[in-house]
Write an enzyme that holds these catalytic residues in place. Sequence first.
Site, PDB file in Angstrom:
ATOM      1  N   ALA A 311       0.790  -1.241   0.000  1.00 54.14           N
ATOM      2  CA  ALA A 311       0.000   0.000   0.000  1.00 54.14           C
ATOM      3  C   ALA A 311       0.814   1.278   0.000  1.00 54.14           C
ATOM      4  O   ALA A 311       0.299   2.334  -0.371  1.00 54.14           O
ATOM      5  CB  ALA A 311      -0.951   0.007   1.202  1.00 54.14           C
ATOM      6  N   LYS A 316      -3.184   4.896  -3.868  1.00 53.05           N
ATOM      7  CA  LYS A 316      -4.256   4.010  -4.329  1.00 53.05           C
ATOM      8  C   LYS A 316      -5.068   3.492  -3.153  1.00 53.05           C
ATOM      9  O   LYS A 316      -6.289   3.286  -3.255  1.00 53.05           O
ATOM     10  CB  LYS A 316      -3.666   2.841  -5.124  1.00 53.05           C
ATOM     11  CG  LYS A 316      -2.973   3.245  -6.414  1.00 53.05           C
ATOM     12  CD  LYS A 316      -2.463   2.027  -7.155  1.00 53.05           C
ATOM     13  CE  LYS A 316      -1.615   2.417  -8.358  1.00 53.05           C
ATOM     14  NZ  LYS A 316      -0.324   3.028  -7.966  1.00 53.05           N
ATOM     15  N   CYS A 434       3.946   0.336 -12.164  1.00 52.22           N
ATOM     16  CA  CYS A 434       4.160   1.606 -12.855  1.00 52.22           C
ATOM     17  C   CYS A 434       5.409   1.453 -13.718  1.00 52.22           C
ATOM     18  O   CYS A 434       6.380   2.187 -13.573  1.00 52.22           O
ATOM     19  CB  CYS A 434       4.310   2.751 -11.863  1.00 52.22           C
ATOM     20  SG  CYS A 434       4.289   4.363 -12.687  1.00 52.22           S
TER      21      CYS A 434
END
Length: 519
Positions: A311, A316, A434
């Site tokens: 996390a 997000k 990403c």
Amino acid sequence: MNYDGAARHDHSSRRNAAGRERNRGFGEQRNFSAAAPSQRKRTADKARLTAFQVLRAVSDQDAYANLVLPRQIRENRLDKQDAGFATELTYGALREQGLYDAVLQLCVDRPLSALDAPVLDALRLGAHQLLSMRVPAHAALDETVSLVRSQIGMGPSGLVNAVLRKVSRQTREEWIQQLTEDVTDESKIFSTTYSHPEWIVRAFRQSLVAHGRDVSELEKLLAADNDAPVVNLVALPGIGDLDEVFKLGGRKGKFVPDSAYYESGDVGRLNSVRAGVVRVQDAGSQAVARALADVELPSGTSDEEWLDLCAGPGGKASLLAALAAQRGAFLTANEPQPHRADLVEDSLGAVPQDAWQVTDMDGRDYGKDQTERLFDRIMVDAPCSGLGALRRRPEARWRKKLTDVAELTVLQSELLDAALKAVRIGGVVAYVTCSPHPAETVAIVEDAIKKHPNLRILDTAAALNSVIMTAPTAPGHTFNSGAASASTWTGNSIQLWPHVNKTDAMFLTLMTVDGPEES
């Protein structure tokens, strides 16, 4: 008098016609300003000083420019215009460091590594103004030399003045032509022209092919990677709104709902951002989180327990938690590193506390007991090379190495394995990076398909297209998987691109587990 880089040993030549001894700076001949000493500027303007301070933090402390710059803008009390100038100067000098260093090396008589780091940072700032900004050459020279006088000392100012005068003799295009005229390797040419390490240019070429795009797009991708990105904001659903953003000049986002583009200065000054109900988050990151939250569960059963396995730092997770709160679900946001877990907790602060918790387990420990399949939706936003976010992290391209990718793929595979064992039968796992690198995207999913015969790839393109507001997005790669046979199910992944979608290069594959694995 021209600076020729040669140290002088004739001590009688230290004195000028008036008999005054010259300050030789680095022990070398120096230029004299046209202005009298009493008239030379010895203070730095605040915008350039801010950029210099950020570059020094990046160089000396391995700091991240996107974290340091807003703080320096506030501390130096820059107005909107100066803040914009400082931002363009800072990010541009960092982003195009490779090109500027190559140019500077042609203008200095020693290896750049032999220069003091503050001097090299000042030269990079001057080079960016001269070659890539609409700053008159005389202003770029005078202000950069003034910056050096005030922040480094009088001695180095002669060197900086002489070197930047040499830089100013050619345009950016002329320097690139000189640097590449004898080069035949296209990757090397693109590396210089678009200021990317050569290995990243090659990795982007491989990535385009792996995700079903034409390799001819490489130049557009590299160029887009150098564009200054617009700040993307998201209002947490059911918690925040964008009224203040629009009132202060923000524009409605075109890619995902409840989003905005903001170009009106430091977002940290917005009350809604300080309160945490509006967050800075790339539209691509918003889209993949919404796709996981909105995709229909194949099981059609409970939808109560969600997990964000990796996390930190919490972007997000905050969006997922807000969506979970709206639907009566509960998010577990897991982050094993204590300082990042603290950031996650801060990010979730605006969301009702009965909708989330933060844990600090090693993500690979989830699913060890496969009898406890606890989660209906799992986000695996795996630690990755970050090659998809280089435009937002301008210093990152010079810090990363090809070996970083190989080291991360083992962890990525292990985390996805854990998620597939922790998700309920008929639940959904989102594998996200990403990065467009095939080793971190396609290869990881293909490996999971081989390891987990009960895994099925979902129609990721349809899930993403249902939550975005633009034209449907073409899938990036098609996987074949299925519990019955390899040809039973056909699904796909999504790869977003800066030059196509105006987002970070986010990769997403949604998958489900159709039944327990054989022991």
